[in-house]
Design a protein around this motif. Structure first.
Motif, PDB file in Angstrom:
ATOM      1  N   GLN A   4       9.543  10.357 -21.221  1.00  0.00           N
ATOM      2  CA  GLN A   4       9.136  10.157 -19.824  1.00  0.00           C
ATOM      3  C   GLN A   4       7.865   9.283 -19.814  1.00  0.00           C
ATOM      4  O   GLN A   4       7.171   9.184 -20.833  1.00  0.00           O
ATOM      5  N   GLU A  12      17.914   8.853 -22.905  1.00  0.00           N
ATOM      6  CA  GLU A  12      18.276  10.179 -22.381  1.00  0.00           C
ATOM      7  C   GLU A  12      17.538  10.478 -21.091  1.00  0.00           C
ATOM      8  O   GLU A  12      18.035  11.168 -20.213  1.00  0.00           O
ATOM      9  N   GLU A  13      16.299   9.954 -20.977  1.00  0.00           N
ATOM     10  CA  GLU A  13      15.443  10.413 -19.881  1.00  0.00           C
ATOM     11  C   GLU A  13      15.865   9.868 -18.512  1.00  0.00           C
ATOM     12  O   GLU A  13      15.720  10.543 -17.505  1.00  0.00           O
ATOM     13  N   TRP A  73      22.265  13.369  -8.912  1.00  0.00           N
ATOM     14  CA  TRP A  73      21.154  12.486  -8.509  1.00  0.00           C
ATOM     15  C   TRP A  73      21.575  11.632  -7.319  1.00  0.00           C
ATOM     16  O   TRP A  73      22.709  11.114  -7.279  1.00  0.00           O
ATOM     17  N   ARG A 131      20.244  20.672  -9.173  1.00  0.00           N
ATOM     18  CA  ARG A 131      20.849  21.275 -10.374  1.00  0.00           C
ATOM     19  C   ARG A 131      21.275  22.713 -10.107  1.00  0.00           C
ATOM     20  O   ARG A 131      20.572  23.454  -9.412  1.00  0.00           O
ATOM     21  N   ALA A 160      17.197  21.967 -18.127  1.00  0.00           N
ATOM     22  CA  ALA A 160      16.973  20.544 -18.400  1.00  0.00           C
ATOM     23  C   ALA A 160      18.304  19.899 -18.800  1.00  0.00           C
ATOM     24  O   ALA A 160      19.160  20.563 -19.385  1.00  0.00           O
ATOM     25  N   GLY A 161      18.442  18.625 -18.495  1.00  0.00           N
ATOM     26  CA  GLY A 161      19.636  17.896 -18.909  1.00  0.00           C
ATOM     27  C   GLY A 161      19.520  17.460 -20.362  1.00  0.00           C
ATOM     28  O   GLY A 161      18.411  17.255 -20.859  1.00  0.00           O
ATOM     29  N   HIS A 186       7.600  17.378 -19.996  1.00  0.00           N
ATOM     30  CA  HIS A 186       7.545  16.139 -19.199  1.00  0.00           C
ATOM     31  C   HIS A 186       6.104  15.882 -18.766  1.00  0.00           C
ATOM     32  O   HIS A 186       5.863  15.300 -17.711  1.00  0.00           O
TER      33      HIS A 186
HETATM   34  C1  GLV Z   1      16.051  15.243 -18.690  1.00  0.00           C
HETATM   35  O1  GLV Z   1      15.006  15.203 -19.298  1.00  0.00           O
HETATM   36  C2  GLV Z   1      16.169  15.988 -17.466  1.00  0.00           C
HETATM   37  O2  GLV Z   1      16.390  17.206 -17.535  1.00  0.00           O
HETATM   38  O3  GLV Z   1      15.974  15.396 -16.401  1.00  0.00           O
END
Ligand code: GLV
Ligand code: MN
Ligand code: MN
Length: 413
Positions: free
Chosen positions: A89, A130-131, A217, A290, A358-359, A384
């Protein structure tokens, strides 16, 4: 040798993490290593050089995913895969992602120096971006690898300056020649910091998530009417920022009003022209929703959509809603989660069943191959952020758990 007694070298793992933390180090002790930036490129180069030291075969695919293959006694068997991400991040921490790349590297160094050659090959991966904070969406390269996202679409994603992800990948020298497409994987493990407070609060060392929440998103674009703030009366204004503010409050209220297990966040906002004495005529903000329950998250957004259309109408601010990205919740392979619980018990690490908010790239890999994750505690539940911290002992414990999960999966015929 008695493989049950094998352990990673915690000091060496710490050294690798500390060396990586120097690349993109921020003054307050974090890192900024945005996807496909110069820092990402330098960290990749270092990772590749470390893979070569232990005789791993390195390949880079068209999305820049780096794979390091440690050959098995039986190269024809499907490999076991483990990895995470090197990118961070903006003003992120020193553990998110990189622990899941340095952890399996430490495992392979341990196997290499002890001359251990498991039946199946073991492959380490660094998944590109990934972020998703520089180029949305997140987990894009594991998504392309899994066939869920299109390669050209991924190349065409732009950052805030209009620079394309594909061009940046090429610039840093990591647009590889191997096609970005999946191949058979026997099992996938991703070691990661928890990024939440539960392990620390319950005194556990290892977390065994049953899966990852769905991630949805959205990008919201509002149009207002710019004007001089002094002479323009308050009545009749079309202030895009005020409309956005009301919408943001509605996002904050959404989880409680839906009555289920859900989180909703606005994390990014751009205000135009962003001058203290001009009424804003353009706002772009993001929404992240989420839940373990995909339908609940979808229903929540439909409710929010109605609210936002009403607010936009009231302010006379045209609205455009972009559905940027959706990934379903990922229930991990029960056998692999059970294996982690057993490894935790055998190594004497208190282990907690949980869920990942978290993703992770594991969400996409899980669509194709049996997958699981190994969590270690985040001090103060913070991540983060630059102060993100995990103790070196817990990093070592996580790598030991990974070592034995990998060994057990790699010994299966
Ligand atoms: C990834 O870091 C997320 O969970 O947004
Ligand atoms: Mn991560
Ligand atoms: Mn992250």
């Amino acid at each position: 040798m008695d493989l049950d007694k094998l352990r990673v070298n915690g000091g060496r793992l710490r050294h690798s993490l500390e060396e990586m933390a120097k690349i993109g180090a921020t003054p307050a002790g974090g890192v900024q290593r945005l996807a496909c930036s110069d820092e990402d490129g330098r960290a990749r180069d270092l990772f590749v050089s470390w893979l070569e030291e232990i005789d791993c075969t390195v390949t880079v695919d068209a999305m820049g995913n780096i794979f390091g293959r440690y050959e098995g006694a039986n190269p024809a068997l499907d490999p076991v895969l483990s990895g995470s991400h090197i990118d961070s991040q903006p003003k992120g921490g020193r553990f998110d992602g990189i622990l899941g790349v340095m952890g399996p590297l430490e495992v392979l160094r341990t196997l290499h120096e002890n001359g251990v050659r498991p039946e199946r090959p073991i492959v380490i991966v660094d998944w590109t971006n990934e972020e998703g904070s520089r180029f949305a969406p997140a987990m894009v390269a594991s998504g392309v690898w899994a066939g869920a996202l299109d390669l050209q679409w991924a190349y065409d994603r732009t950052d805030i300056n209009g620079i394309k992800q594909g061009d940046e990948l090429e610039r840093i020298g990591y647009k590889g020649s191997v096609p970005c497409e999946s191949w058979p994987v026997h099992a996938y493990y991703e070691l990661h910091i928890e990024q939440g407070p539960r392990l620390e609060a319950t005194g556990n060392i290892i977390g065994a998530p049953k899966g990852v929440l769905c991630l949805h998103w959205y990008d919201i674009h509002l149009e207002g009417q710019a004007n001089q703030v002094g002479p323009t009366p308050m009545e009749g204004r079309h202030d895009a920022l005020v409309a956005a503010a009301e919408m943001i409050v509605a996002v904050r209220a959404l989880p409680a009003s839906m009555g289920g297990n859900m989180v909703a966040t606005v994390g990014e906002i751009h205000n135009y022209p962003n001058s203290r004495n001009i009424i804003p005529d353009g706002v772009h903000f993001t929404i992240d929703i989420r839940s373990w329950d995909d339908q609940l998250a979808l229903d929540a957004f439909e409710k929010l959509r109605g609210q936002m259309l009403g607010i936009a109408e009231e302010h006379g601010c045209p609205i455009r809603i972009e559905e940027t990205w959706k990934v379903e919740h990922a229930p991990f392979d029960r056998g692999l989660v059970q294996r982690l619980l057993e490894v935790g018990r055998d190594l004497g690490y208190p282990t907690l069943r949980m869920v990942s908010g978290a993703g992770h790239d594991a969400s996409y890999v899980n669509q194709l191959a049996p997958s699981a994750m190994i969590f270690v505690p985040s001090i103060g539940g913070r991540s983060h952020v630059e102060v993100e911290e995990t103790s070196w002992e817990d990093c070592e414990a996580g790598a030991n758990a990974l070592l034995h999960c990998l060994l057990r999966s790699a010994s299966e015929g």
